[in-house]
Every structure is written in C-alpha cells, then in structure tokens.
Design a protein around this motif. Structure first.
Motif, PDB file in Angstrom:
ATOM      1  N   LEU A  28       0.830  -1.211   0.000  1.00 57.16           N
ATOM      2  CA  LEU A  28       0.000   0.000   0.000  1.00 57.16           C
ATOM      3  C   LEU A  28       0.864   1.259   0.000  1.00 57.16           C
ATOM      4  N   LEU A  29       1.909   1.271   0.822  1.00 49.52           N
ATOM      5  CA  LEU A  29       2.814   2.427   0.827  1.00 49.52           C
ATOM      6  C   LEU A  29       3.526   2.582  -0.515  1.00 49.52           C
ATOM      7  N   SER A  30       3.931   1.463  -1.107  1.00 49.30           N
ATOM      8  CA  SER A  30       4.581   1.513  -2.426  1.00 49.30           C
ATOM      9  C   SER A  30       3.637   2.083  -3.475  1.00 49.30           C
ATOM     10  N   MET A  31       2.388   1.651  -3.431  1.00 56.73           N
ATOM     11  CA  MET A  31       1.417   2.138  -4.404  1.00 56.73           C
ATOM     12  C   MET A  31       1.175   3.637  -4.225  1.00 56.73           C
ATOM     13  N   ILE A  32       1.026   4.063  -2.999  1.00 55.39           N
ATOM     14  CA  ILE A  32       0.795   5.488  -2.736  1.00 55.39           C
ATOM     15  C   ILE A  32       1.998   6.317  -3.181  1.00 55.39           C
ATOM     16  N   CYS A  33       3.190   5.858  -2.840  1.00 54.72           N
ATOM     17  CA  CYS A  33       4.400   6.594  -3.236  1.00 54.72           C
ATOM     18  C   CYS A  33       4.533   6.671  -4.752  1.00 54.72           C
ATOM     19  N   MET A  34       4.286   5.570  -5.444  1.00 50.36           N
ATOM     20  CA  MET A  34       4.387   5.561  -6.900  1.00 50.36           C
ATOM     21  C   MET A  34       3.346   6.492  -7.512  1.00 50.36           C
ATOM     22  N   ALA A  35       2.131   6.469  -6.998  1.00 45.34           N
ATOM     23  CA  ALA A  35       1.080   7.338  -7.538  1.00 45.34           C
ATOM     24  C   ALA A  35       1.420   8.815  -7.318  1.00 45.34           C
ATOM     25  N   VAL A  36       1.881   9.148  -6.122  1.00 46.62           N
ATOM     26  CA  VAL A  36       2.255  10.534  -5.829  1.00 46.62           C
ATOM     27  C   VAL A  36       3.438  10.952  -6.700  1.00 46.62           C
ATOM     28  N   GLN A  38       4.274   9.773  -9.634  1.00 50.91           N
ATOM     29  CA  GLN A  38       3.785   9.946 -11.000  1.00 50.91           C
ATOM     30  C   GLN A  38       3.071  11.294 -11.157  1.00 50.91           C
ATOM     31  N   ILE A  39       2.244  11.650 -10.201  1.00 50.17           N
ATOM     32  CA  ILE A  39       1.509  12.920 -10.271  1.00 50.17           C
ATOM     33  C   ILE A  39       2.470  14.101 -10.239  1.00 50.17           C
ATOM     34  N   VAL A  40       3.416  14.067  -9.312  1.00 51.75           N
ATOM     35  CA  VAL A  40       4.373  15.173  -9.189  1.00 51.75           C
ATOM     36  C   VAL A  40       5.221  15.292 -10.452  1.00 51.75           C
ATOM     37  N   MET A  41       5.716  14.163 -10.950  1.00 54.11           N
ATOM     38  CA  MET A  41       6.566  14.209 -12.146  1.00 54.11           C
ATOM     39  C   MET A  41       5.789  14.704 -13.366  1.00 54.11           C
ATOM     40  N   ARG A  42       4.537  14.306 -13.486  1.00 59.51           N
ATOM     41  CA  ARG A  42       3.745  14.754 -14.642  1.00 59.51           C
ATOM     42  C   ARG A  42       3.403  16.239 -14.557  1.00 59.51           C
ATOM     43  N   ASN A  43       3.073  16.701 -13.345  1.00 61.46           N
ATOM     44  CA  ASN A  43       2.677  18.097 -13.196  1.00 61.46           C
ATOM     45  C   ASN A  43       3.863  19.061 -13.215  1.00 61.46           C
ATOM     46  N   LEU A  44       5.011  18.639 -12.673  1.00 59.60           N
ATOM     47  CA  LEU A  44       6.152  19.547 -12.589  1.00 59.60           C
ATOM     48  C   LEU A  44       7.143  19.390 -13.741  1.00 59.60           C
ATOM     49  N   PHE A  45       7.281  18.180 -14.244  1.00 59.35           N
ATOM     50  CA  PHE A  45       8.321  17.938 -15.239  1.00 59.35           C
ATOM     51  C   PHE A  45       7.782  17.435 -16.577  1.00 59.35           C
ATOM     52  N   ASP A  46       6.481  17.348 -16.715  1.00 54.89           N
ATOM     53  CA  ASP A  46       5.858  16.810 -17.929  1.00 54.89           C
ATOM     54  C   ASP A  46       6.439  15.449 -18.328  1.00 54.89           C
ATOM     55  N   ALA A  47       6.720  14.641 -17.343  1.00 57.46           N
ATOM     56  CA  ALA A  47       7.269  13.296 -17.578  1.00 57.46           C
ATOM     57  C   ALA A  47       6.804  12.392 -16.438  1.00 57.46           C
ATOM     58  N   GLY A  48       7.064  11.145 -16.600  1.00 56.20           N
ATOM     59  CA  GLY A  48       6.719  10.187 -15.558  1.00 56.20           C
ATOM     60  C   GLY A  48       7.513   8.914 -15.747  1.00 56.20           C
ATOM     61  N   ILE A  49       7.365   8.015 -14.826  1.00 55.51           N
ATOM     62  CA  ILE A  49       8.028   6.725 -14.952  1.00 55.51           C
ATOM     63  C   ILE A  49       7.232   5.910 -15.959  1.00 55.51           C
ATOM     64  N   LEU A  50       7.919   5.391 -16.950  1.00 55.16           N
ATOM     65  CA  LEU A  50       7.266   4.714 -18.069  1.00 55.16           C
ATOM     66  C   LEU A  50       6.365   3.576 -17.608  1.00 55.16           C
TER      67      LEU A  50
END
Length: 169
Positions: A28-36, A38-50
């Motif tokens: 659950l912690l891994s899922m939350i961290c990955m989701a957060v 992904q959101i931060v990377m998409r909103n701030l850097f226009d990228a994400g983990i593939l």
C-alpha cells in the motif's frame, strides 16, 4: 504440555499474521508513493516513470487479494446474514458450516483455474513492465485463493465440531 503446543501454534499464527499485515502495508505504501511520484513528475516535469501506471495496477491487484486473505483469516468477509440472525442456534451452526464449505469449494476452484491461467501466461513469456513477466504479477491470484480456501476448510472443521459438541462460541 498442551499449553506449550498451543502457545507455539499461537506464536506461529501471530508471526504469519504479522507477515501478511506487513506485506499489505508495504504494498500500500509503495502504491501510494508511486502514484504521488507519477503525479508530481507529470505536473512539474511533464514526464513520468514509463512503467509506473502498470506497477500501480498490479499493486491494486495484490493489495485487493492480500486484503481478502487477511479478511478471511477471521472469517470477516462480506456476508449477508439478515436471516441467520433470526435462526435457532442449531440451524445457525449448520448454515455456518454450509457457508464455510461452499466458500472453500468456490475458492479452491478459483485457485485451480487461476493457476492454470498463470501457467498459460508463463508459457507465453510476456513481460508486464520493467522486465517483470506477466505471470509473476498474476501469481498472487492462485496463491490468495488457495490460502482463502484452506482457511475456510479449517473453519468448516471448526463449525463441524461446534455442531457435534456443545462448545461455547
């Protein structure tokens, strides 16, 4: 001597329950961290983990099925027991037995067919993400159903004993 066996058994059960709980919390912690992330990377850097979104989907599957295993360890699955509240004690014990047997059979069938499915996926050699095979991601399905089935088989024996002996609940 039986108290030592009981205490040893209880220790083993407690350890296994803590392992289950720890795995669930870690996933659950891994899922939350990955989701957060992904959101931060998409909103701030226009990228994400593939492979981030695929990992989150797999984690949802694992969390759901491990959660079902944890719910089954104390017979806390969702149930509709409107009628059983009004049944006499003897009939209630019988319906509890029938429910446990039915649940164990359904879960055993699910475990078998999901194992067949996972083995077919293994033969296909497909990759899910990050060089992890699809069958590894799906392996929780037969494992969880087999454990749930085993637990309900044990509940069946407990209910059977309650029917034939006057053991207080």
């Amino acid at each position: 001597m039986t108290s030592k066996k009981t205490s040893f058994t209880q220790i083993i059960i407690t350890i296994l329950q803590k392992i289950e709980d720890s795995i669930l919390i870690g996933l659950l912690l891994s899922m939350i961290c990955m989701a957060v992330l992904q959101i931060v990377m998409r909103n701030l850097f226009d990228a994400g983990i593939l492979w981030g979104d695929e990992l989150i989907r797999v984690l949802v599957l694992w969390i759901g099925l491990i959660g079902a295993m944890i719910a089954s360890r104390n017979n806390h699955h969702i149930s509709i027991d409107v009628i059983s509240r009004y049944l006499p004690d003897r009939i209630k014990k019988l319906t509890n037995l029938m429910t446990a047997v039915f649940t164990s059979l359904v879960c055993a069938v699910m475990a078998y067919f999901s194992l067949v499915f996972v083995m077919m996926e293994r033969e296909d050699s497909l990759m899910a993400f990050a060089a992890i095979p699809v069958w590894v991601c799906e392996s929780i399905i037969p494992i969880s159903f087999a454990i749930i089935s085993l637990r309900y088989i044990l509940f069946s024996f407990t209910h059977l004993v309650k029917i034939f002996k006057q053991i207080p609940q």
